[in-house]
Scaffold this motif. Structure first.
Motif, PDB file in Angstrom:
ATOM      1  N   ASP A 162       0.589  -1.020  -0.195  1.00 44.73           N
ATOM      2  CA  ASP A 162      -0.054  -0.266  -0.314  1.00 44.73           C
ATOM      3  C   ASP A 162       0.691   1.347  -0.050  1.00 44.73           C
ATOM      4  N   ASP A 163       2.377   0.674  -0.238  1.00 45.56           N
ATOM      5  CA  ASP A 163       3.607   2.318  -0.308  1.00 45.56           C
ATOM      6  C   ASP A 163       3.714   2.001  -1.517  1.00 45.56           C
ATOM      7  N   LYS A 164       2.211   3.328  -2.044  1.00 48.80           N
ATOM      8  CA  LYS A 164       2.588   3.437  -3.672  1.00 48.80           C
ATOM      9  C   LYS A 164       3.306   4.938  -4.012  1.00 48.80           C
ATOM     10  N   SER A 165       4.590   4.778  -4.662  1.00 46.97           N
ATOM     11  CA  SER A 165       5.079   6.378  -4.686  1.00 46.97           C
ATOM     12  C   SER A 165       4.255   7.242  -5.650  1.00 46.97           C
ATOM     13  N   GLU A 166       4.112   8.197  -5.702  1.00 46.03           N
ATOM     14  CA  GLU A 166       3.034   8.932  -6.685  1.00 46.03           C
ATOM     15  C   GLU A 166       4.046   9.702  -7.721  1.00 46.03           C
ATOM     16  N   ILE A 167       3.708  10.024  -8.492  1.00 52.20           N
ATOM     17  CA  ILE A 167       4.667  10.667  -9.510  1.00 52.20           C
ATOM     18  C   ILE A 167       3.339  11.765 -10.823  1.00 52.20           C
ATOM     19  N   ASP A 168       4.689  12.492 -10.966  1.00 51.90           N
ATOM     20  CA  ASP A 168       3.762  14.109 -11.286  1.00 51.90           C
ATOM     21  C   ASP A 168       4.202  13.687 -12.401  1.00 51.90           C
ATOM     22  N   LYS A 169       2.743  14.019 -13.708  1.00 50.09           N
ATOM     23  CA  LYS A 169       3.349  13.757 -14.314  1.00 50.09           C
ATOM     24  C   LYS A 169       3.603  14.526 -15.162  1.00 50.09           C
ATOM     25  N   ASN A 170       3.091  15.253 -15.009  1.00 52.33           N
ATOM     26  CA  ASN A 170       4.079  17.043 -15.829  1.00 52.33           C
ATOM     27  C   ASN A 170       5.703  17.056 -15.797  1.00 52.33           C
ATOM     28  N   LEU A 171       6.196  16.452 -14.650  1.00 50.88           N
ATOM     29  CA  LEU A 171       7.941  16.395 -14.474  1.00 50.88           C
ATOM     30  C   LEU A 171       8.235  15.593 -14.427  1.00 50.88           C
ATOM     31  N   ASP A 172       7.762  14.556 -14.227  1.00 53.35           N
ATOM     32  CA  ASP A 172       8.071  12.812 -14.240  1.00 53.35           C
ATOM     33  C   ASP A 172       8.418  12.957 -12.353  1.00 53.35           C
ATOM     34  N   ARG A 173       8.468  13.576 -11.608  1.00 55.87           N
ATOM     35  CA  ARG A 173       9.044  13.791 -10.171  1.00 55.87           C
ATOM     36  C   ARG A 173       8.192  12.477  -9.472  1.00 55.87           C
ATOM     37  N   VAL A 174       8.629  11.446  -8.902  1.00 51.99           N
ATOM     38  CA  VAL A 174       8.361  10.352  -7.522  1.00 51.99           C
ATOM     39  C   VAL A 174       8.670  11.185  -6.306  1.00 51.99           C
ATOM     40  N   TYR A 175       7.147  11.660  -5.956  1.00 55.69           N
ATOM     41  CA  TYR A 175       7.268  12.214  -4.463  1.00 55.69           C
ATOM     42  C   TYR A 175       6.836  10.724  -3.491  1.00 55.69           C
ATOM     43  N   THR A 176       7.864  11.112  -3.053  1.00 57.15           N
ATOM     44  CA  THR A 176       8.519   9.820  -2.041  1.00 57.15           C
ATOM     45  C   THR A 176       9.279  10.966  -0.675  1.00 57.15           C
ATOM     46  N   ARG A 177       9.675  10.170   0.968  1.00 54.31           N
ATOM     47  CA  ARG A 177       9.668  11.494   1.846  1.00 54.31           C
ATOM     48  C   ARG A 177      10.678  11.460   1.560  1.00 54.31           C
ATOM     49  N   ASP A 178      10.512  12.979   2.604  1.00 53.83           N
ATOM     50  CA  ASP A 178      12.096  13.994   2.707  1.00 53.83           C
ATOM     51  C   ASP A 178      13.003  12.816   3.656  1.00 53.83           C
ATOM     52  N   VAL A 179      14.661  13.397   4.023  1.00 53.86           N
ATOM     53  CA  VAL A 179      15.145  13.323   4.661  1.00 53.86           C
ATOM     54  C   VAL A 179      15.051  13.681   6.032  1.00 53.86           C
ATOM     55  N   LEU A 180      14.572  13.561   7.462  1.00 57.77           N
ATOM     56  CA  LEU A 180      14.453  14.133   7.996  1.00 57.77           C
ATOM     57  C   LEU A 180      16.056  14.691   8.737  1.00 57.77           C
ATOM     58  N   LEU A 181      16.991  16.008   9.605  1.00 57.04           N
ATOM     59  CA  LEU A 181      18.311  15.618   9.514  1.00 57.04           C
ATOM     60  C   LEU A 181      17.516  16.860  11.048  1.00 57.04           C
ATOM     61  N   VAL A 182      17.763  15.942  12.568  1.00 60.24           N
ATOM     62  CA  VAL A 182      17.783  16.449  13.573  1.00 60.24           C
ATOM     63  C   VAL A 182      19.621  16.594  14.554  1.00 60.24           C
ATOM     64  N   THR A 183      19.501  17.849  14.799  1.00 55.24           N
ATOM     65  CA  THR A 183      21.232  17.699  15.426  1.00 55.24           C
ATOM     66  C   THR A 183      20.606  18.144  16.936  1.00 55.24           C
ATOM     67  N   GLY A 184      21.433  17.877  17.623  1.00 56.43           N
ATOM     68  CA  GLY A 184      20.653  17.811  19.243  1.00 56.43           C
ATOM     69  C   GLY A 184      22.058  17.792  20.292  1.00 56.43           C
ATOM     70  N   PHE A 185      21.652  17.611  21.501  1.00 59.14           N
ATOM     71  CA  PHE A 185      22.321  17.445  22.354  1.00 59.14           C
ATOM     72  C   PHE A 185      22.365  16.590  23.262  1.00 59.14           C
ATOM     73  N   LEU A 186      22.846  15.415  23.177  1.00 59.10           N
ATOM     74  CA  LEU A 186      22.088  13.960  23.693  1.00 59.10           C
ATOM     75  C   LEU A 186      23.277  14.130  25.470  1.00 59.10           C
ATOM     76  N   ASP A 187      22.613  14.151  26.523  1.00 61.50           N
ATOM     77  CA  ASP A 187      22.922  14.743  27.650  1.00 61.50           C
ATOM     78  C   ASP A 187      25.071  15.788  27.158  1.00 61.50           C
ATOM     79  N   GLY A 188      24.602  16.607  26.626  1.00 61.44           N
ATOM     80  CA  GLY A 188      25.438  17.378  26.549  1.00 61.44           C
ATOM     81  C   GLY A 188      26.556  17.257  25.360  1.00 61.44           C
ATOM     82  N   GLU A 189      26.190  16.252  24.493  1.00 59.58           N
ATOM     83  CA  GLU A 189      27.293  15.980  23.502  1.00 59.58           C
ATOM     84  C   GLU A 189      26.465  16.198  22.336  1.00 59.58           C
ATOM     85  N   GLU A 190      27.583  16.348  21.633  1.00 59.42           N
ATOM     86  CA  GLU A 190      26.281  16.690  20.334  1.00 59.42           C
ATOM     87  C   GLU A 190      26.235  15.247  19.435  1.00 59.42           C
ATOM     88  N   VAL A 191      24.486  15.674  18.525  1.00 57.41           N
ATOM     89  CA  VAL A 191      24.657  13.982  17.878  1.00 57.41           C
ATOM     90  C   VAL A 191      23.904  14.126  17.233  1.00 57.41           C
TER      91      VAL A 191
END
Length: 369
Positions: free
Chosen positions: A173-202
């Motif tokens: 049921d995880d079908k990719s959607e295609i924009d017929k004008n651009l031929d782009r296949v719409y899918t999920r972004d990559v999420l990037l989170v930077t922060g401090f885990l008990d004071g250490e950057e991760v």
């Protein structure tokens, strides 16, 4: 006599060493990833969610939605409890999430509310509205920046593969959607989170790569592009900090042995193979030992993976380092009868299960001085 005394000396030395090792104490955090499988609310949104409405084909009522939240919360609260019984995961990447609202409902569940989870979420261009997100315990992790990075893939990337391979479309049921004008296949972004885990950057990346809709080989170029995007993001972080601690996780819709992971990311099976700026994938060894986070075409595989950068596998526990990995698959999460016996217990018309994936996790530990 001298030999006996020498042997006795070594026994004493061994006992002292063992005692010292046993007295070491460590702080531990669990980092997890879980495909929540169709975590939809019952409200008609702008995405293609008609199937998951009270009058839709899934007959998705408020009671079913509440039971789904309860089930997921139970699992999340227990992930990693074997070696970290006093706390649920500090960081949880998730996917197949309709919107921020369902996450707000999830973290208010009785099993989770006392953990005070924060949420990082963006709406992705996926037409079904299934996004990725990161939950984090506010008392331990402090985000400093976060952004969604689009995965730009186009239909012409698979044209040649489609000519070369004649595959049946995978049931999903995880079908990719295609924009017929651009031929782009719409899918999920990559999420990037930077922060401090008990004071250490991760740095944490959360992924849900394009599905195998259309066939594994035909759709492989999309996932290969996702692997390369992960590598580009990592390299951009390493330019700023060559010793950056990076964790990339997600449902990759590929195994640890596939080109997207082995070449795109450059992940290694063994720690000793990882050089500076390299990535270690503990789930590759787990796969070859017969473990599975899901069943694909009646065969077990591990599409859900968590990988770590070289800085997290050094043998110095004065800061947080990777310890070990696992798949959380308790008996109550497993189908016990029928054709799918042994599979993850998922939703059906007669039963509200958990997910068609088992969650995966790693431990980060630091020695307490």
């Amino acid at each position: 006599m001298r030999i006996k005394k020498l042997i006795a000396f070594f026994f004493v030395l061994f006992a002292i060493s063992t005692t010292n090792a046993q007295t070491k104490k460590f702080t531990i955090h669990t980092v997890a990833f879980y495909n929540f499988e169709n975590l939809f609310d019952t409200i008609n949104g702008t995405n293609n969610d008609e199937e998951w409405l009270p009058d839709g084909t899934q007959n998705w009522t408020s009671n079913k939605y509440k039971q789904k939240l309860h089930n997921l919360a139970r699992v999340i609260s227990e992930i990693g409890s074997t070696d970290n019984p006093n706390n649920s995961p500090t960081l949880i990447g998730g996917c197949e999430i309709e919107n921020r609202g369902v996450l707000e409902d999830l973290v208010k569940e009785p099993a989770l509310i006392n953990k005070e989870y924060g949420i990082v979420h963006f709406d992705s261009p996926d037409k079904r509205g299934i996004d990725v997100a990161l939950l984090y315990q506010k008392k331990h992790f402090k985000p400093t920046s976060y952004k969604n990075i689009p995965l730009l893939v186009y239909r012409n990337q698979i044209n040649q593969a489609a000519k070369d391979k004649n595959e049946a479309d995978d049931a999903s049921d995880d079908k990719s959607e295609i924009d017929k004008n651009l031929d782009r296949v719409y899918t999920r972004d990559v999420l990037l989170v930077t922060g401090f885990l008990d004071g250490e950057e991760v740095n944490v990346m959360v992924n849900h790569w394009p599905s195998r809709s259309g066939g594994e080989k035909k759709s492989s170029p999309f996932r290969e592009a996702a692997g390369r995007l992960n590598r580009q993001i990592m390299d951009s972080i390493f330019k700023i900090n060559p010793n950056a601690k990076i964790i990339t996780m997600g449902d990759l819709n590929d195994g640890s042995y596939n080109k997207s992971v082995k070449e795109g990311i450059g992940a290694k099976r063994k720690k000793e193979e990882v050089k500076q700026f390299g990535i270690y994938n503990p789930f590759e060894e787990m796969f070859y030992k017969g473990n599975a986070s899901l069943f694909y075409r009646d065969a077990g595989d591990i599409f859900d993976q968590i990988m770590v950068s070289e800085a997290l596998i050094k043998n110095d526990y004065s800061t947080y380092k990777y310890w070990k990995a696992g798949i959380y698959n308790k008996p109550y999460m497993i189908t016990t009868i029928g054709q799918y016996k042994g599979y993850p217990l998922r939703h059906s018309m007669t039963e509200i299960g958990f997910s068609d994936h088992f969650p995966v996790y790693i431990y980060l530990i630091k020695e307490v001085k």
